[in-house]
Design a protein around this motif. Structure first.
Motif, PDB file in Angstrom:
ATOM      1  N   GLY A 134       0.916  -0.985  -0.318  1.00  0.00           N
ATOM      2  CA  GLY A 134      -0.220   0.061  -0.049  1.00  0.00           C
ATOM      3  C   GLY A 134       0.825   1.357  -0.063  1.00  0.00           C
ATOM      4  O   GLY A 134       2.035   1.256   0.208  1.00  0.00           O
ATOM      5  N   SER A 186      -1.463  -2.954  -5.305  1.00  0.00           N
ATOM      6  CA  SER A 186      -2.099  -4.590  -5.068  1.00  0.00           C
ATOM      7  C   SER A 186      -3.013  -4.477  -6.349  1.00  0.00           C
ATOM      8  O   SER A 186      -3.585  -3.980  -6.764  1.00  0.00           O
ATOM      9  N   ASP A 220      -5.137   3.257  -5.022  1.00  0.00           N
ATOM     10  CA  ASP A 220      -3.771   1.926  -4.979  1.00  0.00           C
ATOM     11  C   ASP A 220      -4.265   0.990  -6.261  1.00  0.00           C
ATOM     12  O   ASP A 220      -3.666   0.123  -5.615  1.00  0.00           O
ATOM     13  N   ASP A 247      -8.946  -4.394   0.852  1.00  0.00           N
ATOM     14  CA  ASP A 247      -8.213  -3.620   2.481  1.00  0.00           C
ATOM     15  C   ASP A 247      -9.324  -3.855   3.198  1.00  0.00           C
ATOM     16  O   ASP A 247     -11.334  -3.216   2.623  1.00  0.00           O
ATOM     17  N   GLU A 257      -4.769  -8.264   4.125  1.00  0.00           N
ATOM     18  CA  GLU A 257      -3.787  -7.278   4.329  1.00  0.00           C
ATOM     19  C   GLU A 257      -3.576  -7.094   6.156  1.00  0.00           C
ATOM     20  O   GLU A 257      -4.249  -7.027   6.836  1.00  0.00           O
ATOM     21  N   SER A 298      -1.368  -3.238   6.870  1.00  0.00           N
ATOM     22  CA  SER A 298      -1.065  -2.263   6.338  1.00  0.00           C
ATOM     23  C   SER A 298      -0.152  -1.563   8.173  1.00  0.00           C
ATOM     24  O   SER A 298       1.098  -1.034   6.981  1.00  0.00           O
ATOM     25  N   HIS A 316      -0.081  -5.870   1.585  1.00  0.00           N
ATOM     26  CA  HIS A 316      -0.644  -4.442   1.385  1.00  0.00           C
ATOM     27  C   HIS A 316      -0.025  -3.657   2.763  1.00  0.00           C
ATOM     28  O   HIS A 316      -0.599  -2.591   3.009  1.00  0.00           O
ATOM     29  N   LYS A 365       2.268  -0.965   4.956  1.00  0.00           N
ATOM     30  CA  LYS A 365       2.716   0.119   3.677  1.00  0.00           C
ATOM     31  C   LYS A 365       3.926   0.941   4.432  1.00  0.00           C
ATOM     32  O   LYS A 365       4.518   0.848   5.314  1.00  0.00           O
TER      33      LYS A 365
END
Length: 318
Positions: free
Chosen positions: A37, A45, A101, A202, A236, A238, A282, A284
């Motif tokens: 992400g 993604s 994204d 997400d 995910e 994140s 995902h 980040k």
């Protein structure tokens, strides 16, 4: 005596290929085109998934396409040019939600793509139709929306919990709504023969989102876990645990992911999750945060899940 040994050798040679096949038999292959992400636009993604033994892929989300395909070619996953992978191998797009994204690769690559179907829940497709494939922001490559419609892509609305056959593949998909802060996201349950993979876009934890969407999803897939038909969950994480709940913005941390896995274990049984493939998506940037959340997930893995951290352009066989 000679005839007896000859007969045994013939049987051995006959059954050897079949026994070897059963040991190495896989149901799916996943080619991550983008795994993160956040701000790295070259690695967002997108996951190509096909039934084992075929090149009939779907793309789960489409944040990064071309760069990820090129990475896969460098890793010798594909032996044809990137533009041919895009045009020939990807049979359709399943978009979990319309954040950039998760769709930017689809939009940017649309002039070079071939005719395909874009699948998603009604709200997701509405955003793509009214915000992205319009003549003010790009061009309308779809068969609905602002005129003139170029009719390259066809929108197919997925009804929650109904099964949809995926055109030009032998697979089917069932969609489940998810909560992602101020909008709806989606989980896709992909089926090939009697095997399944679950991909979540997400998503935030039920407790924070004031929702029961994850609980309903866990109830739906628990029987597949018990029967060993579910091969993997792609979900995910994140942020590391240091991220405050008030700034999760519809995402998971290691703490929250493991709480949700405990909830799933309560329905399917802990033995069903021991050694089960959990593909963590995902994460980040910055990299220090990614490293931290990986370490936290490993430290909190009391259920003994097989944690898989996908790498761009490197195939996963399940």
């Amino acid at each position: 005596m000679l005839n007896k040994y000859l007969f045994i050798n013939i049987l051995y040679l006959f059954f050897l290929p079949f026994s070897g096949f059963s040991q190495s038999n896989k149901s799916f292959k996943i080619v991550p085109l983008g795994v993160k992400g956040g701000i790295d636009e070259s690695n967002l993604s997108a996951y190509m998934v096909a039934a084992a033994g075929t090149d009939d892929y779907i793309c789960l989300d489409a944040g990064t396409l071309n760069y990820g395909i090129e990475q896969a070619i460098r890793n010798k996953i594909f032996s044809i040019p990137a533009e041919q992978v895009l045009k020939r191998y990807i049979k359709g797009y399943f978009i979990s939600h319309a954040h950039l994204d998760h769709v930017s690769g689809l939009i940017i690559n649309s002039p070079e793509d071939t005719a395909k179907t874009i699948y998603g829940l009604s709200a997701t497709l509405k955003t793509i139709k009214t915000h992205y494939f319009t003549w003010e922001s790009w061009a309308n490559f779809a068969d609905e929306g602002e005129a003139p419609a170029l009719k390259k892509y066809h929108y197919q609305i997925l009804s929650p919990d109904s099964v949809t056959m995926v055109k030009n593949t032998g697979m089917s998909v069932k969609a489940f709504p998810l909560s992602h802060a101020n909008l709806q996201s989606t989980a896709f349950l992909l089926k090939s023969n009697e095997s399944y993979i679950l991909y979540l876009g997400d998503v935030g934890p039920d407790e924070i989102e004031k929702s029961n969407n994850l609980h309903l999803l866990w109830e739906a897939i628990a029987p597949l876990l018990k029967s060993r038909k579910l091969k993997a969950i792609m979900i995910e994480t994140s942020f590391p645990n240091e991220q405050p709940d008030k700034t999760l913005f519809g995402h998971l941390t290691p703490n929250w992911l493991m709480k949700e896995m405990e909830a799933l274990a309560g329905l399917a049984g802990k033995d069903a999750l021991k050694g089960f493939d959990l593909i963590v998506t995902h994460a980040k940037p910055p990299q220090v945060n990614i490293n931290k959340l990986k370490a936290q997930l490993k430290a909190q893995n009391k259920l003994q899940l097989n944690l898989i951290f996908p790498e761009q352009g490197r195939r996963i066989d399940l």
